[in-house]
Motif scaffolding. Structure first.
Motif, mmCIF file in Angstrom:
data_model
loop_
_atom_site.group_PDB
_atom_site.id
_atom_site.type_symbol
_atom_site.label_atom_id
_atom_site.label_comp_id
_atom_site.label_asym_id
_atom_site.label_seq_id
_atom_site.Cartn_x
_atom_site.Cartn_y
_atom_site.Cartn_z
ATOM 1 N N GLU A 114 0.836 -1.202 0.000
ATOM 2 C CA GLU A 114 0.000 0.000 0.000
ATOM 3 C C GLU A 114 0.873 1.254 0.000
ATOM 4 O O GLU A 114 0.630 2.193 -0.756
ATOM 5 C CB GLU A 114 -0.923 -0.016 1.224
ATOM 6 C CG GLU A 114 -1.784 1.197 1.372
ATOM 7 C CD GLU A 114 -3.045 1.177 0.528
ATOM 8 O OE1 GLU A 114 -3.636 2.247 0.355
ATOM 9 O OE2 GLU A 114 -3.422 0.100 0.044
ATOM 10 N N VAL A 115 1.894 1.272 0.832
ATOM 11 C CA VAL A 115 2.792 2.428 0.892
ATOM 12 C C VAL A 115 3.546 2.575 -0.427
ATOM 13 O O VAL A 115 3.660 3.684 -0.968
ATOM 14 C CB VAL A 115 3.763 2.314 2.089
ATOM 15 C CG1 VAL A 115 4.852 3.373 2.022
ATOM 16 C CG2 VAL A 115 3.004 2.411 3.397
ATOM 17 N N ARG A 116 4.054 1.468 -0.955
ATOM 18 C CA ARG A 116 4.766 1.522 -2.248
ATOM 19 C C ARG A 116 3.870 2.113 -3.329
ATOM 20 O O ARG A 116 4.309 2.938 -4.130
ATOM 21 C CB ARG A 116 5.228 0.131 -2.647
ATOM 22 C CG ARG A 116 6.399 -0.381 -1.862
ATOM 23 C CD ARG A 116 6.818 -1.763 -2.347
ATOM 24 N NE ARG A 116 7.921 -2.257 -1.568
ATOM 25 C CZ ARG A 116 7.905 -3.386 -0.873
ATOM 26 N NH1 ARG A 116 6.836 -4.177 -0.897
ATOM 27 N NH2 ARG A 116 8.955 -3.746 -0.175
ATOM 28 N N SER A 117 2.626 1.676 -3.355
ATOM 29 C CA SER A 117 1.677 2.170 -4.348
ATOM 30 C C SER A 117 1.461 3.675 -4.182
ATOM 31 O O SER A 117 1.414 4.415 -5.156
ATOM 32 C CB SER A 117 0.356 1.418 -4.202
ATOM 33 O OG SER A 117 -0.626 1.974 -5.029
ATOM 34 N N ARG A 118 1.341 4.139 -2.947
ATOM 35 C CA ARG A 118 1.101 5.563 -2.689
ATOM 36 C C ARG A 118 2.282 6.442 -3.087
ATOM 37 O O ARG A 118 2.090 7.602 -3.427
ATOM 38 C CB ARG A 118 0.763 5.786 -1.225
ATOM 39 C CG ARG A 118 -0.631 5.303 -0.881
ATOM 40 C CD ARG A 118 -0.878 5.381 0.603
ATOM 41 N NE ARG A 118 -2.175 4.862 0.915
ATOM 42 C CZ ARG A 118 -3.171 5.582 1.422
ATOM 43 N NH1 ARG A 118 -2.991 6.848 1.710
ATOM 44 N NH2 ARG A 118 -4.331 5.032 1.664
ATOM 45 N N VAL A 119 3.500 5.904 -2.996
ATOM 46 C CA VAL A 119 4.664 6.709 -3.369
ATOM 47 C C VAL A 119 5.114 6.444 -4.799
ATOM 48 O O VAL A 119 6.124 6.965 -5.240
ATOM 49 C CB VAL A 119 5.844 6.538 -2.377
ATOM 50 C CG1 VAL A 119 5.476 7.016 -0.993
ATOM 51 C CG2 VAL A 119 6.355 5.111 -2.357
ATOM 52 N N GLY A 120 4.355 5.621 -5.522
ATOM 53 C CA GLY A 120 4.638 5.401 -6.937
ATOM 54 C C GLY A 120 5.645 4.322 -7.237
ATOM 55 O O GLY A 120 6.198 4.288 -8.335
ATOM 56 N N ILE A 121 5.899 3.453 -6.293
ATOM 57 C CA ILE A 121 6.809 2.340 -6.535
ATOM 58 C C ILE A 121 5.964 1.124 -6.900
ATOM 59 O O ILE A 121 5.124 0.694 -6.119
ATOM 60 C CB ILE A 121 7.666 2.014 -5.303
ATOM 61 C CG1 ILE A 121 8.516 3.221 -4.924
ATOM 62 C CG2 ILE A 121 8.527 0.783 -5.553
ATOM 63 C CD1 ILE A 121 9.251 3.056 -3.608
ATOM 64 N N VAL A 122 6.179 0.608 -8.090
ATOM 65 C CA VAL A 122 5.400 -0.541 -8.546
ATOM 66 C C VAL A 122 6.314 -1.750 -8.597
ATOM 67 O O VAL A 122 7.401 -1.696 -9.168
ATOM 68 C CB VAL A 122 4.789 -0.275 -9.941
ATOM 69 C CG1 VAL A 122 3.981 -1.455 -10.409
ATOM 70 C CG2 VAL A 122 3.952 0.988 -9.900
ATOM 71 N N SER A 123 5.853 -2.851 -7.997
ATOM 72 C CA SER A 123 6.625 -4.088 -8.025
ATOM 73 C C SER A 123 6.572 -4.687 -9.415
ATOM 74 O O SER A 123 5.538 -4.677 -10.064
ATOM 75 C CB SER A 123 6.076 -5.111 -7.032
ATOM 76 O OG SER A 123 5.899 -4.543 -5.790
ATOM 77 N N LYS A 124 7.675 -5.236 -9.860
ATOM 78 C CA LYS A 124 7.702 -5.935 -11.141
ATOM 79 C C LYS A 124 7.133 -7.320 -10.940
ATOM 80 O O LYS A 124 7.456 -8.004 -9.984
ATOM 81 C CB LYS A 124 9.132 -6.032 -11.673
ATOM 82 C CG LYS A 124 9.701 -4.692 -12.059
ATOM 83 C CD LYS A 124 11.069 -4.854 -12.640
ATOM 84 C CE LYS A 124 11.618 -3.505 -13.019
ATOM 85 N NZ LYS A 124 12.971 -3.606 -13.547
ATOM 86 N N ASP A 125 6.303 -7.749 -11.853
ATOM 87 C CA ASP A 125 5.733 -9.081 -11.799
ATOM 88 C C ASP A 125 6.755 -10.047 -12.377
ATOM 89 O O ASP A 125 6.998 -10.069 -13.572
ATOM 90 C CB ASP A 125 4.423 -9.126 -12.590
ATOM 91 C CG ASP A 125 3.749 -10.483 -12.514
ATOM 92 O OD1 ASP A 125 4.227 -11.353 -11.755
ATOM 93 O OD2 ASP A 125 2.740 -10.664 -13.223
ATOM 94 N N ARG A 126 7.349 -10.834 -11.540
ATOM 95 C CA ARG A 126 8.414 -11.754 -11.955
ATOM 96 C C ARG A 126 7.863 -12.997 -12.634
ATOM 97 O O ARG A 126 8.608 -13.756 -13.218
ATOM 98 C CB ARG A 126 9.264 -12.137 -10.756
ATOM 99 C CG ARG A 126 9.950 -10.931 -10.159
ATOM 100 C CD ARG A 126 10.707 -11.310 -8.912
ATOM 101 N NE ARG A 126 11.081 -10.130 -8.177
ATOM 102 C CZ ARG A 126 12.247 -9.512 -8.307
ATOM 103 N NH1 ARG A 126 13.136 -9.967 -9.115
ATOM 104 N NH2 ARG A 126 12.509 -8.450 -7.596
#
Length: 130
Positions: A114-126
């Motif tokens: 949730e925090v990553r999403s709010r700061v614009g960090i998107v996880s790469k789908d491996r």
């Protein structure tokens, strides 16, 4: 007794807001929860390495109480991702979808996402390797 993550979060916030590492300066939520529940959750937070706490005995063959002192590094990290009430409420809604009581690690991962999403960090789908 069942673990109460709302109480755990309130204890973490109270420790963080204290003036120092002295237990007397920590304002635990005694107006909302009884001493037994608070003590149990302080012990659980200590066992999870989120806080430093000590067990205090009240004499021979009597009950003991767990007294918080300070947050650990991991405690600060967890509190940093669940501090905002909006994120905490979103976590609780996600948890409710699965019948409640998700493991701590899953809650922490959901909060981090949730925090990553709010700061614009998107996880790469491996799993999508082309």
């Amino acid at each position: 007794m069942k673990r109460n993550m709302d109480l755990a979060r309130l204890i973490l916030l109270a420790i963080e807001q204290s003036d120092d590492d002295e237990p007397a300066s920590i304002q635990l939520p005694t107006d909302q929860y009884d001493d037994l529940h608070i003590s149990l959750h302080v012990r659980l937070l200590h066992e999870a390495n989120l806080i430093h706490a000590i067990e205090s005995t009240r004499g021979f063959n009597s009950s003991s109480a767990w007294i918080p002192h300070s947050l650990t590094w991991q405690g600060h990290e967890f509190l940093d991702v669940v501090r905002l009430g909006e994120i905490w409420e979103n976590l609780k809604m996600e948890e409710a979808k699965f019948g409640g009581d998700l493991p701590f690690g899953v809650l922490f991962d959901l909060a981090l996402n949730e925090v990553r999403s709010r700061v614009g960090i998107v996880s790469k789908d491996r799993s999508n390797k082309s």
